[in-house]
Design a protein around this motif. Sequence first.
Motif, PDB file in Angstrom:
ATOM      1  N   GLU A 109       0.789  -1.232   0.000  1.00 48.97           N
ATOM      2  CA  GLU A 109       0.000   0.000   0.000  1.00 48.97           C
ATOM      3  C   GLU A 109       0.824   1.286   0.000  1.00 48.97           C
ATOM      4  OE1 GLU A 109      -2.748  -0.694   3.293  1.00 48.97           O
ATOM      5  OE2 GLU A 109      -4.136  -1.579   1.858  1.00 48.97           O
ATOM      6  N   GLY A 110       2.081   1.212  -0.406  1.00 51.13           N
ATOM      7  CA  GLY A 110       2.896   2.415  -0.479  1.00 51.13           C
ATOM      8  C   GLY A 110       2.440   3.380  -1.556  1.00 51.13           C
ATOM      9  N   ALA A 111       1.661   2.872  -2.520  1.00 51.59           N
ATOM     10  CA  ALA A 111       1.149   3.721  -3.594  1.00 51.59           C
ATOM     11  C   ALA A 111      -0.376   3.635  -3.698  1.00 51.59           C
ATOM     12  CB  ALA A 111       1.771   3.322  -4.931  1.00 51.59           C
ATOM     13  N   VAL A 140      -1.568  -5.047  -1.462  1.00 55.57           N
ATOM     14  CA  VAL A 140      -0.816  -6.007  -0.668  1.00 55.57           C
ATOM     15  C   VAL A 140       0.028  -6.860  -1.614  1.00 55.57           C
ATOM     16  CG1 VAL A 140      -1.032  -8.023   0.856  1.00 55.57           C
ATOM     17  CG2 VAL A 140      -2.553  -6.045   1.163  1.00 55.57           C
ATOM     18  N   ILE A 141       1.258  -7.127  -1.217  1.00 51.21           N
ATOM     19  CA  ILE A 141       2.162  -7.972  -2.002  1.00 51.21           C
ATOM     20  C   ILE A 141       2.850  -8.917  -1.028  1.00 51.21           C
ATOM     21  CG2 ILE A 141       4.039  -6.286  -1.886  1.00 51.21           C
ATOM     22  CD1 ILE A 141       4.873  -7.253  -4.741  1.00 51.21           C
ATOM     23  N   THR A 142       3.009 -10.169  -1.432  1.00 51.88           N
ATOM     24  CA  THR A 142       3.680 -11.119  -0.546  1.00 51.88           C
ATOM     25  C   THR A 142       5.170 -10.802  -0.492  1.00 51.88           C
ATOM     26  OG1 THR A 142       4.189 -12.716  -2.295  1.00 51.88           O
ATOM     27  CG2 THR A 142       2.035 -12.951  -1.165  1.00 51.88           C
ATOM     28  N   ALA A 143       5.801 -11.236   0.561  1.00 53.47           N
ATOM     29  CA  ALA A 143       7.246 -11.007   0.716  1.00 53.47           C
ATOM     30  C   ALA A 143       8.020 -11.652  -0.430  1.00 53.47           C
ATOM     31  CB  ALA A 143       7.721 -11.528   2.066  1.00 53.47           C
ATOM     32  N   ASP A 144       7.601 -12.848  -0.867  1.00 53.10           N
ATOM     33  CA  ASP A 144       8.285 -13.529  -1.967  1.00 53.10           C
ATOM     34  C   ASP A 144       8.194 -12.733  -3.265  1.00 53.10           C
ATOM     35  OD1 ASP A 144       8.994 -15.623  -0.335  1.00 53.10           O
ATOM     36  OD2 ASP A 144       7.407 -16.961  -1.039  1.00 53.10           O
ATOM     37  N   ALA A 147      10.249  -9.586  -3.105  1.00 50.61           N
ATOM     38  CA  ALA A 147      11.674  -9.886  -3.277  1.00 50.61           C
ATOM     39  C   ALA A 147      12.010 -10.104  -4.754  1.00 50.61           C
ATOM     40  CB  ALA A 147      12.057 -11.114  -2.456  1.00 50.61           C
ATOM     41  N   ILE A 148      11.117 -10.771  -5.498  1.00 50.65           N
ATOM     42  CA  ILE A 148      11.331 -10.965  -6.935  1.00 50.65           C
ATOM     43  C   ILE A 148      11.358  -9.616  -7.641  1.00 50.65           C
ATOM     44  CG2 ILE A 148      10.262 -11.818  -9.072  1.00 50.65           C
ATOM     45  CD1 ILE A 148       9.205 -14.206  -7.386  1.00 50.65           C
ATOM     46  N   LEU A 149      10.400  -8.775  -7.321  1.00 48.81           N
ATOM     47  CA  LEU A 149      10.343  -7.450  -7.938  1.00 48.81           C
ATOM     48  C   LEU A 149      11.621  -6.669  -7.677  1.00 48.81           C
ATOM     49  CD1 LEU A 149       8.213  -5.567  -9.443  1.00 48.81           C
ATOM     50  CD2 LEU A 149       8.000  -4.477  -7.214  1.00 48.81           C
ATOM     51  N   SER A 150      12.056  -6.666  -6.447  1.00 50.81           N
ATOM     52  CA  SER A 150      13.261  -5.938  -6.068  1.00 50.81           C
ATOM     53  C   SER A 150      14.492  -6.509  -6.775  1.00 50.81           C
ATOM     54  CB  SER A 150      13.439  -6.012  -4.554  1.00 50.81           C
ATOM     55  OG  SER A 150      14.645  -5.433  -4.160  1.00 50.81           O
ATOM     56  N   ARG A 151      14.646  -7.820  -6.708  1.00 51.57           N
ATOM     57  CA  ARG A 151      15.809  -8.469  -7.310  1.00 51.57           C
ATOM     58  C   ARG A 151      15.908  -8.166  -8.801  1.00 51.57           C
ATOM     59  NH1 ARG A 151      14.553 -13.859  -6.836  1.00 51.57           N
ATOM     60  NH2 ARG A 151      13.725 -13.806  -8.927  1.00 51.57           N
ATOM     61  N   GLU A 152      14.797  -8.327  -9.514  1.00 55.98           N
ATOM     62  CA  GLU A 152      14.820  -8.126 -10.962  1.00 55.98           C
ATOM     63  C   GLU A 152      14.994  -6.656 -11.324  1.00 55.98           C
ATOM     64  OE1 GLU A 152      15.213 -10.554 -13.117  1.00 55.98           O
ATOM     65  OE2 GLU A 152      15.175 -11.891 -11.381  1.00 55.98           O
TER      66      GLU A 152
END
Length: 182
Positions: A109-111, A140-144, A147-152
């Motif tokens: 919910e940051g945006a 809402v986004i799951t931690a997994d 992490a994929i979004l951030s990594r890529e």
Amino acid sequence: DWDYSGEANLGDNEWRSMQEALAPLIAAGRVTLVRLAAPTLDALQGHLRRNAVHMLHFIGHGWFDAASERAGLVFENDRQQATLVTEEQFGLLLDDHAALRLIFLNACEGARVDERDAFRGTAQYLVRLGMPAVLAMQFVITADRAAILSREFYRALADGYSAEAAVTEARKALFDPARPPE
């Protein structure tokens, strides 16, 4: 009311993924990653005061309250208890940091936008302050998946993509159901 129990390692996998994704740029001396020891506003303020930070990556929780038309992020206080920080408080901390070019809010919910006012929300507030780029989640986004979004995103940056193109690459990775989190 936020329960922080069991979340002491929130973001550890994401931090390692960022380090791995940016390793070529770190080795070349083009990127320096710093992880704050304490996830407090005071620690962030001190770090920003002493350093020219170009990108800020927040790993944690976000919140949005439609009734009060307020939004923000969850930080810790000095007693390691969750504390809600409004978008205005967060923005005030960042507003005069001229070196800051991108803020990545890897938090639910940051945006998120208000149904009555599309300009209400944490990311929207930061953009209205004049932040050049803000990457944030509407829902809402799951931690997994976060992490994929951030990594890529960081892998694409390390491969020379612009921030906008890196976001596109990161979104593509979320559509691959066979891609497990690392």
